[in-house]
Design an enzyme around this catalytic site. Structure first.
Site, PDB file in Angstrom:
ATOM      1  N   LYS A  92       0.843  -1.205   0.000  1.00 13.97           N
ATOM      2  CA  LYS A  92       0.000   0.000   0.000  1.00 13.97           C
ATOM      3  C   LYS A  92       0.875   1.250   0.000  1.00 13.97           C
ATOM      4  O   LYS A  92       0.651   2.172  -0.787  1.00 13.97           O
ATOM      5  CB  LYS A  92      -0.888  -0.020   1.254  1.00 13.97           C
ATOM      6  CG  LYS A  92      -1.537   1.315   1.579  1.00 13.97           C
ATOM      7  CD  LYS A  92      -2.451   1.222   2.779  1.00 13.97           C
ATOM      8  CE  LYS A  92      -1.857   1.639   4.096  1.00 13.97           C
ATOM      9  NZ  LYS A  92      -1.507   3.061   4.260  1.00 13.97           N
ATOM     10  N   ASN A  93       1.869   1.277   0.883  1.00 13.88           N
ATOM     11  CA  ASN A  93       2.649   2.505   1.055  1.00 13.88           C
ATOM     12  C   ASN A  93       3.633   2.765  -0.079  1.00 13.88           C
ATOM     13  O   ASN A  93       4.267   3.819  -0.132  1.00 13.88           O
ATOM     14  CB  ASN A  93       3.386   2.484   2.398  1.00 13.88           C
ATOM     15  CG  ASN A  93       2.422   2.702   3.552  1.00 13.88           C
ATOM     16  OD1 ASN A  93       1.243   2.971   3.352  1.00 13.88           O
ATOM     17  ND2 ASN A  93       2.924   2.568   4.776  1.00 13.88           N
TER      18      ASN A  93
ATOM     19  N   CYS B 256      -5.913   7.862   8.937  1.00 14.53           N
ATOM     20  CA  CYS B 256      -6.131   7.173  10.208  1.00 14.53           C
ATOM     21  C   CYS B 256      -5.931   8.155  11.359  1.00 14.53           C
ATOM     22  O   CYS B 256      -5.043   9.003  11.321  1.00 14.53           O
ATOM     23  CB  CYS B 256      -5.116   6.056  10.365  1.00 14.53           C
ATOM     24  SG  CYS B 256      -5.639   4.518   9.666  1.00 14.53           S
TER      25      CYS B 256
ATOM     26  N   ARG C   9      -0.402  14.445  13.127  1.00  6.69           N
ATOM     27  CA  ARG C   9      -0.001  14.345  11.725  1.00  6.69           C
ATOM     28  C   ARG C   9       0.026  15.684  10.987  1.00  6.69           C
ATOM     29  O   ARG C   9      -0.704  15.904  10.023  1.00  6.69           O
ATOM     30  CB  ARG C   9      -0.916  13.368  11.003  1.00  6.69           C
ATOM     31  CG  ARG C   9      -0.725  11.954  11.475  1.00  6.69           C
ATOM     32  CD  ARG C   9      -1.420  10.989  10.567  1.00  6.69           C
ATOM     33  NE  ARG C   9      -0.762   9.691  10.581  1.00  6.69           N
ATOM     34  CZ  ARG C   9      -0.848   8.804   9.603  1.00  6.69           C
ATOM     35  NH1 ARG C   9      -1.531   9.053   8.535  1.00  6.69           N
ATOM     36  NH2 ARG C   9      -0.234   7.650   9.710  1.00  6.69           N
TER      37      ARG C   9
ATOM     38  N   ASP D 236       4.109   0.821  12.009  1.00  9.65           N
ATOM     39  CA  ASP D 236       2.957   0.105  11.435  1.00  9.65           C
ATOM     40  C   ASP D 236       2.890  -1.359  11.870  1.00  9.65           C
ATOM     41  O   ASP D 236       1.921  -2.049  11.559  1.00  9.65           O
ATOM     42  CB  ASP D 236       2.992   0.184   9.898  1.00  9.65           C
ATOM     43  CG  ASP D 236       2.635   1.578   9.399  1.00  9.65           C
ATOM     44  OD1 ASP D 236       2.180   2.413  10.203  1.00  9.65           O
ATOM     45  OD2 ASP D 236       2.808   1.831   8.184  1.00  9.65           O
TER      46      ASP D 236
ATOM     47  N   ARG E   2      -8.677  -0.858   4.504  1.00  5.03           N
ATOM     48  CA  ARG E   2      -7.859   0.202   3.904  1.00  5.03           C
ATOM     49  C   ARG E   2      -6.506  -0.337   3.457  1.00  5.03           C
ATOM     50  O   ARG E   2      -5.922   0.182   2.506  1.00  5.03           O
ATOM     51  CB  ARG E   2      -7.590   1.328   4.919  1.00  5.03           C
ATOM     52  CG  ARG E   2      -8.811   2.105   5.304  1.00  5.03           C
ATOM     53  CD  ARG E   2      -8.412   3.236   6.189  1.00  5.03           C
ATOM     54  NE  ARG E   2      -7.629   4.186   5.396  1.00  5.03           N
ATOM     55  CZ  ARG E   2      -7.607   5.487   5.592  1.00  5.03           C
ATOM     56  NH1 ARG E   2      -8.306   6.008   6.570  1.00  5.03           N
ATOM     57  NH2 ARG E   2      -6.888   6.269   4.840  1.00  5.03           N
TER      58      ARG E   2
HETATM   59  C1  UD1 Z   1       3.957   6.959   6.281  1.00  2.00           C
HETATM   60  C2  UD1 Z   1       3.124   5.725   6.063  1.00  2.00           C
HETATM   61  C3  UD1 Z   1       2.512   5.267   7.382  1.00  2.00           C
HETATM   62  C4  UD1 Z   1       3.616   5.083   8.431  1.00  2.00           C
HETATM   63  C5  UD1 Z   1       4.502   6.324   8.526  1.00  2.00           C
HETATM   64  C6  UD1 Z   1       5.690   6.124   9.435  1.00  2.00           C
HETATM   65  C7  UD1 Z   1       2.320   5.984   3.787  1.00  2.00           C
HETATM   66  C8  UD1 Z   1       1.160   6.184   2.890  1.00  2.00           C
HETATM   67  N1  UD1 Z   1       2.079   6.006   5.099  1.00  2.00           N
HETATM   68  O1  UD1 Z   1       3.074   7.966   6.763  1.00  2.00           O
HETATM   69  O2  UD1 Z   1       1.845   4.022   7.146  1.00  2.00           O
HETATM   70  O3  UD1 Z   1       3.019   4.829   9.675  1.00  2.00           O
HETATM   71  O4  UD1 Z   1       4.985   6.681   7.222  1.00  2.00           O
HETATM   72  O5  UD1 Z   1       6.469   5.082   8.994  1.00  2.00           O
HETATM   73  O6  UD1 Z   1       3.427   5.739   3.344  1.00  2.00           O
HETATM   74  N2  UD1 Z   1       5.304  14.755  10.800  1.00  2.00           N
HETATM   75  C9  UD1 Z   1       5.375  16.098  11.126  1.00  2.00           C
HETATM   76  N3  UD1 Z   1       5.270  17.014  10.116  1.00  2.00           N
HETATM   77  C10 UD1 Z   1       5.115  16.665   8.813  1.00  2.00           C
HETATM   78  C11 UD1 Z   1       5.076  15.286   8.488  1.00  2.00           C
HETATM   79  C12 UD1 Z   1       5.164  14.347   9.504  1.00  2.00           C
HETATM   80  O7  UD1 Z   1       5.511  16.449  12.283  1.00  2.00           O
HETATM   81  O8  UD1 Z   1       5.034  17.543   7.946  1.00  2.00           O
HETATM   82  C13 UD1 Z   1       5.391  13.756  11.894  1.00  2.00           C
HETATM   83  C14 UD1 Z   1       4.111  12.935  11.979  1.00  2.00           C
HETATM   84  O9  UD1 Z   1       3.136  13.610  12.744  1.00  2.00           O
HETATM   85  C15 UD1 Z   1       4.620  11.687  12.650  1.00  2.00           C
HETATM   86  C16 UD1 Z   1       6.024  11.525  12.062  1.00  2.00           C
HETATM   87  O10 UD1 Z   1       6.390  12.807  11.569  1.00  2.00           O
HETATM   88  O11 UD1 Z   1       4.697  11.861  14.018  1.00  2.00           O
HETATM   89  C17 UD1 Z   1       6.128  10.494  10.959  1.00  2.00           C
HETATM   90  O12 UD1 Z   1       5.319  10.854   9.893  1.00  2.00           O
HETATM   91  P1  UD1 Z   1       5.672  10.503   8.386  1.00  2.00           P
HETATM   92  O13 UD1 Z   1       6.985   9.803   8.293  1.00  2.00           O
HETATM   93  O14 UD1 Z   1       5.470  11.728   7.568  1.00  2.00           O
HETATM   94  O15 UD1 Z   1       4.520   9.462   8.032  1.00  2.00           O
HETATM   95  P2  UD1 Z   1       3.535   9.483   6.805  1.00  2.00           P
HETATM   96  O16 UD1 Z   1       4.271   9.798   5.552  1.00  2.00           O
HETATM   97  O17 UD1 Z   1       2.315  10.258   7.140  1.00  2.00           O
END
Ligand code: UD1
Length: 418
Positions: free
Chosen positions: A22-23, A116, A121, A305, A397
């Site tokens: 998925k990711n 989710c 986030r 995850d 999902r």
């Molecule tokens: C992706 C994955 C998700 C996984 C996560 C961490 C996809 C579609 N989803 O989510 O399944 O759980 O990586 O491995 O690939 N953060 C900030 N500011 C930002 C962006 C992120 O503070 O602009 C924080 C988030 O709140 C969180 C952490 O960084 O605490 C990790 O987030 P991130 O690595 O961005 O995860 P996703 O890309 O949303």
């Protein structure tokens, strides 16, 4: 309302396969926007998040159809630069459409994305990264408006290696003149997969999977046919399902080299595992041992995850386990449901202490997020009696008919419309 009903206590055994991740598929679908010709994603997983992403692409003017087990995206009709509000709220990953839309149209508008409910986030890192490429960002009436008319290559330094932000900047930079360098990039294998896909279309990206990624802008991208990497989290969930039932399974098509943190924890719990890329064999002990300490981290650390699934295993393991959730701030919402099944868990902020009990009992429980829902299914497989897991839509999902896959391994699990 859909329910998964599990009659627990049956040992899993046999052979199963994992599909594409998925990711990896979601950012690849987003990157398809960058091409000048149609793109085909081979073996695209048949899961709800992929369908939402396809609906968003359609609303932006792209054509997309399912062809057998592939998905074709024709981006030539792309016209709209505003992400549809309702759909974007359903899928957090929609935020990384910003990058490709800016790359292709030089403008994009988005509301705060959904997904989710596992923490705040924020998207500050995405926006900061795009600003380093010359994107001007303003907020107008709750919308984030991005003007990319003066975009250029740039140097991005992330304070934290966000997966989505790294992917977003990579996609924004592909068609942007000049060289972009991303420092402290996320190193998840899905990033390398995105790089492979972009380069397959004629892009020039290197360093994916390492801390520094370099993108040299190209003028255009052609269409491509691409099969995304296997889903390491689905593979890990299946191994955990076998482990919690004292079972013995083979997972085919899994990339073990991407899963070493998971495999090593399962070994610590007493599982015997033989692994190679393409095949993982697991034999579980009669009773699992507690893993003592698990801390979630960006790759190559233990993936957040898989945290909920490991918590499920810890509830019936011998001894006490401690989990420190360092990636998301609200990822223990499933704990009260485990407690209802007889688990002994204490949560304080980002720490959970789990004292293994000899047996869980069936109960009616509710998925709160995708992986937490899958973890409750695992608990149900090990519990005595019947467990009903509500809110199956959240599990759908990210898992392709999980109940069919588990039934094929000997689980007693059915989907009910209640
Ligand atoms: C992706 C994955 C998700 C996984 C996560 C961490 C996809 C579609 N989803 O989510 O399944 O759980 O990586 O491995 O690939 N953060 C900030 N500011 C930002 C962006 C992120 O503070 O602009 C924080 C988030 O709140 C969180 C952490 O960084 O605490 C990790 O987030 P991130 O690595 O961005 O995860 P996703 O890309 O949303």
């Amino acid at each position: 309302m859909r329910i998964l009903r599990i009659d627990g206590g049956h040992r899993l055994a046999g052979e199963t396969r994992v599909g594409c991740a998925k990711n990896a598929t979601l950012p690849i679908l987003a990157a398809a926007l960058l091409a000048d010709d149609p793109v085909t994603i081979l073996k695209a997983p048949d899961i709800a998040d992929v369908e939402i992403m396809r609906d968003i692409l359609k609303m932006l003017g792209c054509e997309t159809v399912r062809l057998g087990d592939g998905v074709m995206v024709d981006p030539t009709g792309l016209k709209d630069s505003a992400l549809p509000d309702q759909l974007a709220k359903k899928l957090r990953s929609s935020v990384f459409l910003l990058g490709p839309m800016l790359g292709k149209l030089r403008r994009a508008t988005v509301t705060y994305p959904g997904g989710c409910d596992i923490g705040l986030r924020p998207i500050d890192l995405h926006l900061k990264g795009l600003e380093s490429l010359g994107v001007r960002i303003s907020e107008e009436g709750g919308l984030i408006v991005c003007d990319g008319s003066a975009m250029h290559g740039g140097v991005v330094h992330f304070d934290y290696p966000s997966v989505g932000a790294t992917e977003n900047v990579m996609m924004a930079a592909v068609l942007t003149p000049g060289r972009t360098v991303i420092h402290n990039a996320a190193r998840e294998p899905e990033i390398l997969d995105l790089q492979r896909f972009i380069n397959e279309m004629g892009g020039n990206v290197s360093g994916g999977g390492l801390q520094t990624i370099v993108i040299d802008g190209v003028k255009r991208l052609r269409g491509a046919a691409y099969r995304p990497m296997p889903d390491r989290i689905v593979a890990g969930t299946l191994l955990a399902a076998a482990a919690i039932t004292g079972g013995e399974i083979t997972v085919l098509d899994a990339m073990a080299s991407d899963m070493m943190a998971i495999i090593s924890k399962l070994r610590e719990m007493g599982c015997r595992i033989q692994e190679s890329d393409g095949r993982i064999d697991l034999i579980a002990p009669r009773r699992l041992r507690a893993f003592k300490h698990l801390e979630t981290q960006p790759y190559p650390g233990f993936p957040t995850d898989m945290q909920a699934q490991m918590l499920a295993l810890a509830t019936v393991a011998e001894g006490s386990s401690v989990i420190l959730e360092k990636v998301f701030e609200n990822r223990f919402t499933h704990v009260p449901d485990f407690t209802r099944m007889g688990a002994d868990i204490l949560v304080n902020d980002r720490v959970a202490v789990i004292r293994g009990v000899s047996r869980l009992h069936g109960a009616r429980v509710t998925s709160r997020d995708l992986r937490g829902g899958a973890a409750l299914v695992l608990a149900g497989l090990a519990a005595q009696g019947i467990t009903d897991v509500e809110q199956v839509a959240l599990i759908d999902r990210g898992y392709e008919r999980l109940e069919e896959q588990l039934s094929g391994l000997g689980a007693r699990i059915t989907r009910l419309e209640a």
